[in-house]
Design a protein around this motif. Structure first.
Motif, PDB file in Angstrom:
ATOM      1  N   LEU A 192      36.653  89.043 -51.015  1.00 61.70           N
ATOM      2  CA  LEU A 192      36.761  87.854 -51.850  1.00 61.70           C
ATOM      3  C   LEU A 192      35.779  86.774 -51.403  1.00 61.70           C
ATOM      4  O   LEU A 192      35.055  86.188 -52.230  1.00 61.70           O
ATOM      5  CB  LEU A 192      38.191  87.323 -51.807  1.00 61.70           C
ATOM      6  CG  LEU A 192      38.441  85.992 -52.514  1.00 61.70           C
ATOM      7  CD1 LEU A 192      38.152  86.111 -53.994  1.00 61.70           C
ATOM      8  CD2 LEU A 192      39.886  85.533 -52.286  1.00 61.70           C
ATOM      9  N   LEU A 193      35.727  86.508 -50.103  1.00 64.71           N
ATOM     10  CA  LEU A 193      34.830  85.463 -49.606  1.00 64.71           C
ATOM     11  C   LEU A 193      33.362  85.826 -49.840  1.00 64.71           C
ATOM     12  O   LEU A 193      32.543  84.956 -50.139  1.00 64.71           O
ATOM     13  CB  LEU A 193      35.088  85.227 -48.114  1.00 64.71           C
ATOM     14  CG  LEU A 193      36.458  84.633 -47.755  1.00 64.71           C
ATOM     15  CD1 LEU A 193      36.571  84.411 -46.259  1.00 64.71           C
ATOM     16  CD2 LEU A 193      36.704  83.319 -48.511  1.00 64.71           C
ATOM     17  N   GLU A 194      33.037  87.094 -49.715  1.00 61.83           N
ATOM     18  CA  GLU A 194      31.668  87.529 -49.972  1.00 61.83           C
ATOM     19  C   GLU A 194      31.293  87.313 -51.433  1.00 61.83           C
ATOM     20  O   GLU A 194      30.200  86.816 -51.746  1.00 61.83           O
ATOM     21  CB  GLU A 194      31.508  89.004 -49.607  1.00 61.83           C
ATOM     22  CG  GLU A 194      30.097  89.534 -49.792  1.00 61.83           C
ATOM     23  CD  GLU A 194      29.966  90.984 -49.408  1.00 61.83           C
ATOM     24  OE1 GLU A 194      28.903  91.579 -49.703  1.00 61.83           O
ATOM     25  OE2 GLU A 194      30.904  91.546 -48.807  1.00 61.83           O
ATOM     26  N   ALA A 195      32.207  87.658 -52.363  1.00 65.76           N
ATOM     27  CA  ALA A 195      31.939  87.488 -53.789  1.00 65.76           C
ATOM     28  C   ALA A 195      31.828  86.008 -54.150  1.00 65.76           C
ATOM     29  O   ALA A 195      30.947  85.603 -54.917  1.00 65.76           O
ATOM     30  CB  ALA A 195      33.035  88.148 -54.615  1.00 65.76           C
ATOM     31  N   CYS A 196      32.733  85.199 -53.596  1.00 60.82           N
ATOM     32  CA  CYS A 196      32.680  83.765 -53.878  1.00 60.82           C
ATOM     33  C   CYS A 196      31.417  83.134 -53.301  1.00 60.82           C
ATOM     34  O   CYS A 196      30.786  82.269 -53.938  1.00 60.82           O
ATOM     35  CB  CYS A 196      33.920  83.077 -53.313  1.00 60.82           C
ATOM     36  SG  CYS A 196      35.445  83.430 -54.216  1.00 60.82           S
ATOM     37  N   GLY A 197      31.023  83.565 -52.109  1.00 57.96           N
ATOM     38  CA  GLY A 197      29.792  83.044 -51.519  1.00 57.96           C
ATOM     39  C   GLY A 197      28.580  83.377 -52.365  1.00 57.96           C
ATOM     40  O   GLY A 197      27.687  82.530 -52.554  1.00 57.96           O
ATOM     41  N   ALA A 198      28.529  84.611 -52.889  1.00 59.09           N
ATOM     42  CA  ALA A 198      27.401  85.005 -53.729  1.00 59.09           C
ATOM     43  C   ALA A 198      27.367  84.201 -55.021  1.00 59.09           C
ATOM     44  O   ALA A 198      26.291  83.962 -55.596  1.00 59.09           O
ATOM     45  CB  ALA A 198      27.496  86.503 -54.047  1.00 59.09           C
ATOM     46  N   ALA A 199      28.558  83.767 -55.504  1.00 55.86           N
ATOM     47  CA  ALA A 199      28.626  82.985 -56.739  1.00 55.86           C
ATOM     48  C   ALA A 199      28.553  81.485 -56.483  1.00 55.86           C
ATOM     49  O   ALA A 199      28.619  80.687 -57.425  1.00 55.86           O
ATOM     50  CB  ALA A 199      29.925  83.315 -57.481  1.00 55.86           C
ATOM     51  N   GLY A 200      28.412  81.085 -55.226  1.00 56.46           N
ATOM     52  CA  GLY A 200      28.326  79.670 -54.886  1.00 56.46           C
ATOM     53  C   GLY A 200      29.651  78.941 -55.014  1.00 56.46           C
ATOM     54  O   GLY A 200      29.670  77.728 -55.247  1.00 56.46           O
ATOM     55  N   VAL A 201      30.740  79.637 -54.865  1.00 54.22           N
ATOM     56  CA  VAL A 201      32.070  79.056 -54.997  1.00 54.22           C
ATOM     57  C   VAL A 201      32.686  78.886 -53.614  1.00 54.22           C
ATOM     58  O   VAL A 201      32.737  79.829 -52.825  1.00 54.22           O
ATOM     59  CB  VAL A 201      32.981  79.952 -55.867  1.00 54.22           C
ATOM     60  CG1 VAL A 201      34.395  79.374 -55.929  1.00 54.22           C
ATOM     61  CG2 VAL A 201      32.409  80.103 -57.261  1.00 54.22           C
ATOM     62  N   GLU A 202      33.155  77.675 -53.323  1.00 56.84           N
ATOM     63  CA  GLU A 202      33.826  77.411 -52.056  1.00 56.84           C
ATOM     64  C   GLU A 202      35.308  77.223 -52.308  1.00 56.84           C
ATOM     65  O   GLU A 202      35.718  76.362 -53.088  1.00 56.84           O
ATOM     66  CB  GLU A 202      33.249  76.163 -51.387  1.00 56.84           C
ATOM     67  CG  GLU A 202      33.834  75.908 -50.008  1.00 56.84           C
ATOM     68  CD  GLU A 202      33.156  74.746 -49.287  1.00 56.84           C
ATOM     69  OE1 GLU A 202      33.666  74.337 -48.227  1.00 56.84           O
ATOM     70  OE2 GLU A 202      32.134  74.246 -49.795  1.00 56.84           O
ATOM     71  N   LEU A 203      36.118  78.050 -51.669  1.00 51.69           N
ATOM     72  CA  LEU A 203      37.560  77.986 -51.872  1.00 51.69           C
ATOM     73  C   LEU A 203      38.178  76.862 -51.046  1.00 51.69           C
ATOM     74  O   LEU A 203      37.813  76.652 -49.885  1.00 51.69           O
ATOM     75  CB  LEU A 203      38.204  79.317 -51.485  1.00 51.69           C
ATOM     76  CG  LEU A 203      37.773  80.556 -52.275  1.00 51.69           C
ATOM     77  CD1 LEU A 203      38.469  81.801 -51.735  1.00 51.69           C
ATOM     78  CD2 LEU A 203      38.063  80.389 -53.758  1.00 51.69           C
TER      79      LEU A 203
END
Length: 301
Positions: free
Chosen positions: A210-221
């Protein structure tokens, strides 16, 4: 004393005639007589009373006949059991799974089918965290494990990917994202939302994907809670503490309090369901379990 001596003794006891017993055993009568006398000498006890060609058990012989039959039966049973074990039809399998893997219908389906196909194989099941299960595999404390991550960090292990499952967003029923009109959510919708993160000890599993996918999309949780069990994450979502991302197979939990939204596109985020095992595993029961798992995974595609 050898097993053949016991077989000779049983044949003579049942036939009550040395010549007939010899014919039954496919040997000559004189050597058979010698073997029976040698057995009596070794035991230090006479087992038969003899009257001409007739030979009958005495009380000591009757007692020994029961013991001899029991020993021969146990030997035959042992031979059959080891044969079935070698064929993978009998033995013991120790299976592990993570909580999220156990909730996918394929996991209990495989276990149920294996039990039906091989009822003489005893199954021991345990639930645990990914890292703990993979360490147990390496240490030969379990034989296979259903997990959600790769096993590349574990040099003695291998795995097969059974399926790739879509992830969904678990949202409290009163949350704005629960009633959003658009067909599916995007990863960007996860930003600026209180997030319940499901994490595994030692960095393996869904959290890293999940963190890898969000990082690639520029999304910070914006993580407000971290839990070790994915079921606990759903419970916190149901309590209204935040949103989370979970495998689609969990969408039957807390349906009155949680809405499950798909991603757009639907396969924007996926997680594997894999079966991990030792690369050196050569027990037929383990190989049969792996093969059956692959077959049922193909059927479910």
């Amino acid at each position: 004393m050898e097993l053949r001596h016991l077989r000779y003794f049983v044949a003579v006891a049942e036939e009550e005639h040395m010549t007939r017993a010899a014919a039954r055993l496919c040997i000559q009568q004189p050597p058979l007589s010698v073997q029976i006398m040698a057995l009596e000498e070794e035991l230090g006890v006479k087992l038969f009373t003899r009257a001409g060609k007739r030979i009958q058990l005495n009380p000591a012989g009757k007692l020994f006949l029961g013991e001899a039959r029991e020993i021969l039966t146990r030997v035959d049973d042992a031979k059959e059991r080891v044969r079935r074990f070698d064929l993978g039809e009998e033995g013991r399998m120790r299976i592990g799974y993570t909580s999220s893997a156990s909730l996918h219908q394929l996991t209990p389906g495989i276990i149920r089918a294996f039990r039906s196909a091989y009822p003489l194989i005893s199954l021991e099941i345990e639930e645990g965290a990914t890292h703990d299960l993979l360490c147990a595999l390496e240490e030969e404390r379990i034989d296979a494990a259903f997990v959600r991550s790769a096993v590349t960090k574990y040099t003695t292990l291998d795995s097969i990917e059974l399926i790739k499952e879509d992830m969904v967003v678990a949202v409290p029923v009163q949350h704005a994202l629960a009633s959003a009109r658009k067909e599916g959510l995007r990863l960007s919708d996860l930003g600026h939302q209180p997030f319940i993160l499901y994490r595994q000890v030692n960095g393996s599993g869904i959290k890293e994907m999940l963190l890898e996918a969000c990082g690639a999309a520029g999304v910070e949780l914006e993580v407000v809670q971290e839990v070790r069990r994915i079921v606990a994450a759903i419970q916190l979502v149901a309590a209204g503490l935040g949103i989370s991302v979970v495998p689609r197979s969990l969408n039957s939990m807390q349906q009155n309090n949680v809405v499950y939204r798909t991603f757009e596109p639907p396969a924007a985020l996926t997680v594997p369901l894999s079966l991990a095992f030792r690369r050196s595993a050569n027990a037929q029961a383990v190989r049969r379990f792996i093969s059956l798992s692959q077959e049922l995974a193909k059927v479910g595609e």
